[in-house]
Design an enzyme around this catalytic site. Structure first.
Site, PDB file in Angstrom:
ATOM      1  N   ASP A  50       6.938   2.008  -8.010  1.00  0.00           N
ATOM      2  CA  ASP A  50       5.883   2.856  -7.474  1.00  0.00           C
ATOM      3  C   ASP A  50       6.473   3.882  -6.511  1.00  0.00           C
ATOM      4  OD1 ASP A  50       3.891   1.511  -8.841  1.00  0.00           O
ATOM      5  OD2 ASP A  50       3.467   0.134  -7.200  1.00  0.00           O
ATOM      6  N   TYR A  78      12.038  -8.703  -4.896  1.00  0.00           N
ATOM      7  CA  TYR A  78      11.513  -7.705  -3.964  1.00  0.00           C
ATOM      8  C   TYR A  78      11.429  -8.270  -2.559  1.00  0.00           C
ATOM      9  CZ  TYR A  78       9.690  -5.494  -8.246  1.00  0.00           C
ATOM     10  OH  TYR A  78       9.557  -4.943  -9.482  1.00  0.00           O
ATOM     11  N   ASP A  92      -1.849  -0.364  -1.837  1.00  0.00           N
ATOM     12  CA  ASP A  92      -0.677  -0.011  -1.038  1.00  0.00           C
ATOM     13  C   ASP A  92      -1.048   1.075  -0.027  1.00  0.00           C
ATOM     14  OD1 ASP A  92      -0.711   2.458  -2.433  1.00  0.00           O
ATOM     15  OD2 ASP A  92       0.682   1.720  -3.941  1.00  0.00           O
ATOM     16  N   ARG A 183       1.813  -5.482  -5.726  1.00  0.00           N
ATOM     17  CA  ARG A 183       0.594  -5.014  -5.034  1.00  0.00           C
ATOM     18  C   ARG A 183      -0.554  -5.992  -5.251  1.00  0.00           C
ATOM     19  NH1 ARG A 183      -1.236  -0.091  -7.546  1.00  0.00           N
ATOM     20  NH2 ARG A 183       0.339  -0.388  -9.159  1.00  0.00           N
TER      21      ARG A 183
END
Length: 307
Positions: A50, A78, A92, A183
């Site tokens: 993203d 992540y 986000d 997310r």
């Protein structure tokens, strides 16, 4: 009178760039910039990050693009910061805040909720995503104020660790299967805690066998006097597969697409069947499937190799 400028000739560049994608760039934006610096003819990335996310974005050039699919299928790791108590329409920092709730959770509650999200879970993909419906990405519907029904997808959270909690910020490390939306994971954790949440930060640190070791920024790439020297070899994408080394005669047959019976050849054969990377000396020839009776079946071959 209009002048016709000659089209710039791009180079045949083979290799892998471990890019540290900056915040605010789409994966495609980052790819285009790197491709321009390297003057590369053919390039592709290995799964999008993203725009608000940073971190490891492996870029493939030339012959390496033949093997990029493996990283699309690979597990990823992540580091993320989840902002509890505030929900946004995108999940986000790029979205609008749609709800704010009080945050009053304990560490015990956090540990209990995280346990619920480890292992196989079902996720409903977000509306703000590149998944397509009737040929149009979901985010275009979302921007038009349209919400569509989405089927839940099965993913696997291999690791979900609490790094720190300083209300309202919850820092986590996640290792997950392909198709996982961090997310959505952040939002779902917030809902399970009763306060809602969105991602405040997201950084990718591993894709399959590739880590942040050797990762470069666009600035470092641009400033280097010989940027091509910064590329990792094509087989950096394949390091998790066993290697098979052929002699010159077998290599020639392999590159002609022939299946090889290695059982009676002077070749060391891996113990397990499955995907392998194939070499002549230190030159990667391609990948193959090693089957029963040590039969080697060519899969994807490197071009322009002369044994």
């Amino acid at each position: 009178m209009k002048q016709n400028h000659p089209k710039k000739v791009r180079d045949l560049v083979d290799g892998v760039l471990l890019l540290d994608k900056p915040v605010g760039f789409s994966s495609n934006d980052a790819l285009i910039k790197a491709k321009r610096v390297l003057n590369a003819k053919k390039a592709g990335h290995t799964g999008t990050l993203d725009p608000f996310a940073t971190g490891l974005l492996p870029l493939c050039f030339g012959e390496a693009t033949k093997f990029s699919q493996d990283l699309l299928e690979a597990d990823k790791t992540y580091e993320t910061t989840v902002h509890l108590g505030r929900t946004t329409d995108t999940g986000d920092t790029e979205g609008e805040v749609i709800e704010t709730r009080e945050v009053n959770v304990t560490l015990e509650q956090i540990h209990a909720v995280l346990e619920q999200f480890r292992g196989p879970i079902a996720q409903v993909p977000p509306m703000y995503s590149a998944l397509k419906r009737d040929g149009k990405p979901l985010y275009e519907y979302a921007r038009a104020g349209i919400t569509l029904e989405r089927e839940a997808r099965n993913v696997v959270i291999h690791k979900l660790e609490l790094v720190s909690y300083e209300a309202p910020m919850l820092k986590l490390v996640v290792t997950c299967s392909k198709g996982t939306y961090i997310r959505v994971l952040g939002q779902d954790i917030g809902e399970a805690l009763g306060c809602g949440a969105h991602l405040n930060a997201l950084r990718r640190t591993q894709v399959g066998p590739l880590t942040t070791e050797g990762m470069l920024t666009l600035e470092q790439l641009n400033a280097h006097p010989a940027p091509l020297s910064l590329l990792a070899p094509v087989d950096a994408l394949l390091s998790s597969f066993p290697a098979v080394h052929l002699n010159a005669e077998l290599a020639k047959r392999f590159l002609n697409g022939q299946r090889l019976a290695l059982g009676k050849e002077p070749v060391t054969v891996p113990a397990e069947q499955g995907r392998v990377r194939v070499y002549l000396d230190d030159k990667l020839l391609g990948t193959a499937q090693l089957g029963e009776y040590s039969i080697l079946a060519p899969e994807r071959l490197i071009a322009f190799v002369q044994p």
